[in-house]
Structures are given as structure tokens and as C-alpha cells.
Design a protein around this motif. Structure first.
Motif, PDB file in Angstrom:
ATOM      1  N   HIS A   1       0.850  -1.201   0.000  1.00 20.01           N
ATOM      2  CA  HIS A   1       0.000   0.000   0.000  1.00 20.01           C
ATOM      3  C   HIS A   1       0.887   1.252   0.000  1.00 20.01           C
ATOM      4  CE1 HIS A   1      -3.057   2.913   1.098  1.00 20.01           C
ATOM      5  NE2 HIS A   1      -3.956   1.988   0.818  1.00 20.01           N
ATOM      6  N   PRO A   2       0.574   2.233  -0.835  1.00 18.51           N
ATOM      7  CA  PRO A   2       1.411   3.440  -0.863  1.00 18.51           C
ATOM      8  C   PRO A   2       1.506   4.142   0.501  1.00 18.51           C
ATOM      9  CG  PRO A   2      -0.036   3.380  -2.773  1.00 18.51           C
ATOM     10  CD  PRO A   2      -0.466   2.242  -1.887  1.00 18.51           C
TER      11      PRO A   2
ATOM     12  N   CYS B   1     -11.005   6.213  -2.515  1.00 22.89           N
ATOM     13  CA  CYS B   1      -9.944   5.825  -1.585  1.00 22.89           C
ATOM     14  C   CYS B   1      -9.588   7.029  -0.721  1.00 22.89           C
ATOM     15  CB  CYS B   1      -8.714   5.356  -2.363  1.00 22.89           C
ATOM     16  SG  CYS B   1      -7.298   5.117  -1.285  1.00 22.89           S
TER      17      CYS B   1
ATOM     18  N   PHE C   1      -7.115   7.719   0.888  1.00 26.64           N
ATOM     19  CA  PHE C   1      -5.715   8.133   0.823  1.00 26.64           C
ATOM     20  C   PHE C   1      -5.403   8.895  -0.462  1.00 26.64           C
ATOM     21  CE2 PHE C   1      -1.081   6.944   0.288  1.00 26.64           C
ATOM     22  CZ  PHE C   1      -0.631   7.747   1.332  1.00 26.64           C
ATOM     23  N   HIS C   2      -6.394   9.019  -1.386  1.00 25.75           N
ATOM     24  CA  HIS C   2      -6.032   9.541  -2.714  1.00 25.75           C
ATOM     25  C   HIS C   2      -5.454  10.968  -2.712  1.00 25.75           C
ATOM     26  CE1 HIS C   2     -10.235  11.358  -3.256  1.00 25.75           C
ATOM     27  NE2 HIS C   2      -9.476  12.287  -3.757  1.00 25.75           N
TER      28      HIS C   2
ATOM     29  N   CYS D   1      -1.751  10.390  -2.209  1.00 24.10           N
ATOM     30  CA  CYS D   1      -1.136   9.209  -2.840  1.00 24.10           C
ATOM     31  C   CYS D   1      -0.439   9.575  -4.149  1.00 24.10           C
ATOM     32  CB  CYS D   1      -2.201   8.152  -3.091  1.00 24.10           C
ATOM     33  SG  CYS D   1      -1.507   6.662  -3.849  1.00 24.10           S
TER      34      CYS D   1
ATOM     35  N   ARG E   1       0.412   7.616  -6.395  1.00 19.63           N
ATOM     36  CA  ARG E   1      -0.019   6.703  -7.459  1.00 19.63           C
ATOM     37  C   ARG E   1      -1.496   6.859  -7.798  1.00 19.63           C
ATOM     38  NH1 ARG E   1       3.091   2.068  -8.062  1.00 19.63           N
ATOM     39  NH2 ARG E   1       1.240   0.785  -8.324  1.00 19.63           N
ATOM     40  N   ALA E   2      -2.162   7.845  -7.190  1.00 20.80           N
ATOM     41  CA  ALA E   2      -3.619   7.963  -7.374  1.00 20.80           C
ATOM     42  C   ALA E   2      -3.978   8.184  -8.834  1.00 20.80           C
ATOM     43  CB  ALA E   2      -4.146   9.110  -6.520  1.00 20.80           C
TER      44      ALA E   2
ATOM     45  N   CYS F   1      -9.432   6.115  -8.460  1.00 14.82           N
ATOM     46  CA  CYS F   1      -9.285   6.082  -6.992  1.00 14.82           C
ATOM     47  C   CYS F   1     -10.140   7.151  -6.324  1.00 14.82           C
ATOM     48  CB  CYS F   1      -7.828   6.305  -6.593  1.00 14.82           C
ATOM     49  SG  CYS F   1      -6.646   5.246  -7.405  1.00 14.82           S
TER      50      CYS F   1
ATOM     51  N   PRO G   1     -11.511   1.213  -2.443  1.00 18.09           N
ATOM     52  CA  PRO G   1     -10.969  -0.135  -2.684  1.00 18.09           C
ATOM     53  C   PRO G   1     -11.345  -1.086  -1.540  1.00 18.09           C
ATOM     54  CG  PRO G   1      -9.212   1.396  -2.054  1.00 18.09           C
ATOM     55  CD  PRO G   1     -10.466   2.195  -2.125  1.00 18.09           C
TER      56      PRO G   1
ATOM     57  N   CYS H   1      -6.123  -1.367  -1.890  1.00 20.40           N
ATOM     58  CA  CYS H   1      -5.619  -0.439  -2.902  1.00 20.40           C
ATOM     59  C   CYS H   1      -5.954  -0.989  -4.275  1.00 20.40           C
ATOM     60  CB  CYS H   1      -4.094  -0.295  -2.737  1.00 20.40           C
ATOM     61  SG  CYS H   1      -3.338   0.719  -4.012  1.00 20.40           S
ATOM     62  N   HIS H   2      -6.417  -0.104  -5.180  1.00 22.51           N
ATOM     63  CA  HIS H   2      -6.716  -0.549  -6.540  1.00 22.51           C
ATOM     64  C   HIS H   2      -5.456  -0.882  -7.322  1.00 22.51           C
ATOM     65  CE1 HIS H   2     -10.853   0.512  -6.019  1.00 22.51           C
ATOM     66  NE2 HIS H   2     -10.611   1.794  -5.854  1.00 22.51           N
ATOM     67  N   PHE H   3      -4.358  -0.226  -6.958  1.00 16.12           N
ATOM     68  CA  PHE H   3      -3.101  -0.418  -7.726  1.00 16.12           C
ATOM     69  C   PHE H   3      -1.954  -0.679  -6.755  1.00 16.12           C
ATOM     70  CE2 PHE H   3      -5.846   2.723  -9.821  1.00 16.12           C
ATOM     71  CZ  PHE H   3      -6.156   2.017 -10.985  1.00 16.12           C
TER      72      PHE H   3
HETATM   73 FE1  SF4 Z   1      -3.357   5.312  -4.014  1.00 21.18          FE
HETATM   74 FE2  SF4 Z   1      -5.396   4.622  -5.577  1.00 21.18          FE
HETATM   75 FE3  SF4 Z   1      -4.221   2.789  -4.058  1.00 21.18          FE
HETATM   76 FE4  SF4 Z   1      -5.706   4.666  -2.933  1.00 21.18          FE
HETATM   77  S1  SF4 Z   1      -6.410   3.068  -4.337  1.00 21.18           S
HETATM   78  S2  SF4 Z   1      -3.746   3.982  -2.242  1.00 21.18           S
HETATM   79  S3  SF4 Z   1      -5.256   6.426  -4.236  1.00 21.18           S
HETATM   80  S4  SF4 Z   1      -3.304   3.919  -5.775  1.00 21.18           S
END
Ligand code: SF4
Length: 323
Positions: free
Chosen positions: A250-251, A288, A290-291, A294, A296-297, A301, A306, A319-321
């Protein structure tokens, strides 16, 4: 093996005012749909920034606060069905500030004896003064204090000694599960190490299970078999300590690791530290949570929350990614 302590889809909401000049009530979800299980003999670490809901979760886990929804089971039985004395004989808590669990007007001997006295009464036994004194002297010795400390008052101890007294009080009735809420964050670094070693020794000799809460990943890494990472009331990652420190997915975990000394030299300097503030739980971000912070958002997101999914056995991430 069945869990000693289980949180099943546990949430806790509080009603608050929107602001100083806005008296309208608002609902804050401090803990949001948390599912965790503490297994016999293990230390489950819970880490996250201040205000993420860790302490609310700790207070629910020991029965000081009922959940708004979900279920907490202690040895398979709903925590709310246990009487306070039954509960206290099975699960205890060590707080950040030992003053909160020690009465400044009582000698530490009287404070330490109290849970044992209550637990024995719950099982129909009344201990004599001599038996209580002997038990208190015994546990004082086990936590590294002197027998003559029994008649002293909390203000006569240093911070580290007071935390030892709090540990003695929590363990005298042999509870089995200990919830430690930031137990060393108010102590000096050298005293922190002594207290953590003491907790490890006590765990080994008494076969205890710990739910260990801290904002400090170094402390969590030292203490924990498994680690749950919490962000804005939700668990965002759960893995063994070894897995989390080397393969964080997770980021947010990655950002926490960037701010802590790395166990993996190859990743030093590679991780990006966390920027920005945690959003207010009064108006959590959509999708999310955390976006906004984040790196990586993606647009997706911002819209979709997620789910917590297992990447591999024992390692789950929200996390989606994932990394
Ligand atoms: Fe980052 Fe998207 Fe994962 Fe949330 S779902 S932690 S915004 S990459």
C-alpha cells in the motif's frame, strides 16, 4: 487454532459539532468496518498516524467503549456479554500515560492489588491481605521493581518505573490478552527499549497475546509478529512483520516506511516520504481516503473505495493499484 480476540466488521461513530461557529451535529466514523483476529501467543501490531482511530479501536477491544456496529469476541464470546470483572480478568490495557491507570492517592501496592482482588472475587475467592501483598511483591519483582516500592505513591517513580507499575497492575490477574496503546511513546529512548524488552519477556514467560498499538513503525517492527496499518479508521494493509517491511503493497505503508529506518538496505532512499495532512474524519475524501496524498492515485481512486483483498495468503491490502 481459534482467535483469542476477534473484531468482526467493527465500526464506531461519534456525534460531534461541525465547528466552533457551526453547532449542527455531524457524525464522525473513527473506526470503519475493521476485521482483525489476535491469535494465541502472538503480537498483532497496529500502526498509523495520530488521529487515525487506533486508540478508539483499543478502547473497544477491552470493552471500555461499545462498537456502533459489528462484533467483538473474546475467546469466542461477545465482549458485551462479559461482566466488567470477568472481562478484566481476561483482557487488560496498558495506556500511554500510566497516570491514567494509577490513582495518585493510592500506594502502587494498592493499585496493583485491585485487579487481582476483583478477579478472585469474581471466582468466589477472597484473598487475605498477606496473600495480596505476596502476589504484588512477586509481580513487582518480575517487572524489575523492588519489594519496598509497594508502599510508595506514583509520583515517587520515574516515567519508566511508572510504566512498569502499570504493566504489573495489568498482568497481576494473569489476563492472557494485553492491549498496549502507545505504551512507550511518552518515555525516553533508552527507557523505551527497556520497557519493550520487559513486555517481550513478560509475553514469553506468561504466554500472553498483545494487541500493540503505536505510531512508530520501528517500535511496531520490533514487537510484532503481524502488522495492521490503519488510515482514517480503516485497515489498509495487513501482513506479517517480515513481509510488510520488505514487500509493502500500500502506498501509505510505503510512505510510513520511508520515514522509518529501513530493514532492507536496497530500498533506502527509494521510498518517498509522506506529504500533506491526514484529512478530517468529518469530511473524508470520496473513493480511496488516501487519494489526496497518494503519488499513485488515478481518477478511478477518487470515485471507488478499494476493498481489502488478499494479495497472497496472510497479506491483504486495500488499494486498486498495489505496489
Ligand atoms: Fe493510491 Fe489509488 Fe491505491 Fe488509494 S487506491 S492507495 S489512491 S493507488
Amino acid at each position: 487454532m481459534s482467535a483469542l480476540l476477534e473484531l468482526k466488521n467493527v465500526s464506531r461513530e461519534f456525534s460531534v459539532r461541525r465547528g466552533m461557529f457551526d453547532p449542527r451535529p455531524a457524525s464522525v466514523k473513527a473506526v470503519n468496518d475493521v476485521t482483525l483476529a489476535l491469535m494465541p501467543g502472538e503480537t498483532l501490531g497496529l500502526v498509523g498516524e495520530s488521529g487515525c482511530g487506533k486508540s478508539t479501536l483499543a478502547r473497544m477491544a477491552v470493552g471500555l467503549l461499545p462498537p456502533s456496529s459489528g462484533e467483538i469476541l473474546l475467546s469466542g464470546r461477545n465482549l458485551q456479554e462479559w461482566t466488567p470483572i470477568e472481562r478484566a480478568s481476561r483482557i487488560q490495557m496498558v495506556f500511554q500515560d500510566p497516570f491514567s491507570s494509577l490513582d495518585p492517592r493510592q500506594t502502587v501496592g494498592a493499585s496493583i492489588a485491585e485487579p487481582l482482588m476483583l478477579a478472585s472475587r469474581a471466582f468466589g475467592k477472597t484473598l487475605s491481605r498477606a496473600e495480596l501483598r505476596e502476589a504484588v511483591s512477586g509481580i513487582l519483582a518480575r517487572v524489575g521493581l523492588q519489594p519496598d516500592h509497594i508502599d510508595r505513591y506514583p509520583h515517587e517513580f520515574s516515567g519508566g518505573q511508572r510504566q512498569r507499575v502499570a504493566v504489573a497492575r495489568a498482568l497481576i490477574a494473569k489476563p492472557g490478552v494485553l492491549v498496549c496503546d502507545e505504551p512507550v511513546s511518552a518515555l525516553d529512548a533508552s527507557v523505551q527499549a527497556q520497557t519493550l524488552n520487559l513486555l517481550k519477556d513478560m509475553q514469553e514467560s506468561m504466554g500472553l497475546s498483545y494487541l500493540f498499538i503505536s505510531h512508530d513503525l520501528g517500535v511496531i517492527g520490533f514487537m510484532s509478529d503481524r502488522v495492521a496499518v490503519m488510515y482514517l479508521g480503516r485497515i489498509v494493509e495487513l501482513a506479517s512483520g517480515a513481509e510488510l517491511f520488505t514487500h509493502a503493497a500500500h502506498p501509505y505503508t510505503e510512505a510510513l516506511l520511508a520515514a522509518a529506518p529501513s530493514r532492507d538496505p536496497s530500498r533506502r532512499g527509494e521510498r518517498k516520504p509522506l506529504t500533506g495532512e491526514m484529512p478530517s474524519p468529518l469530511s473524508p475524501p470520496a473513493g480511496c481516503a488516501f487519494h489526496p496524498r497518494c503519488p499513485r492515485a488515478k481518477p478511478f481512486c477518487h470515485e471507488q473505495t478499494p476493498p481489502l483483498v488478499e494479495l497472497e495468503p496472510g497479506h491483504a491490502v486495500r488499494c486498486h493499484f498495489p505496489l
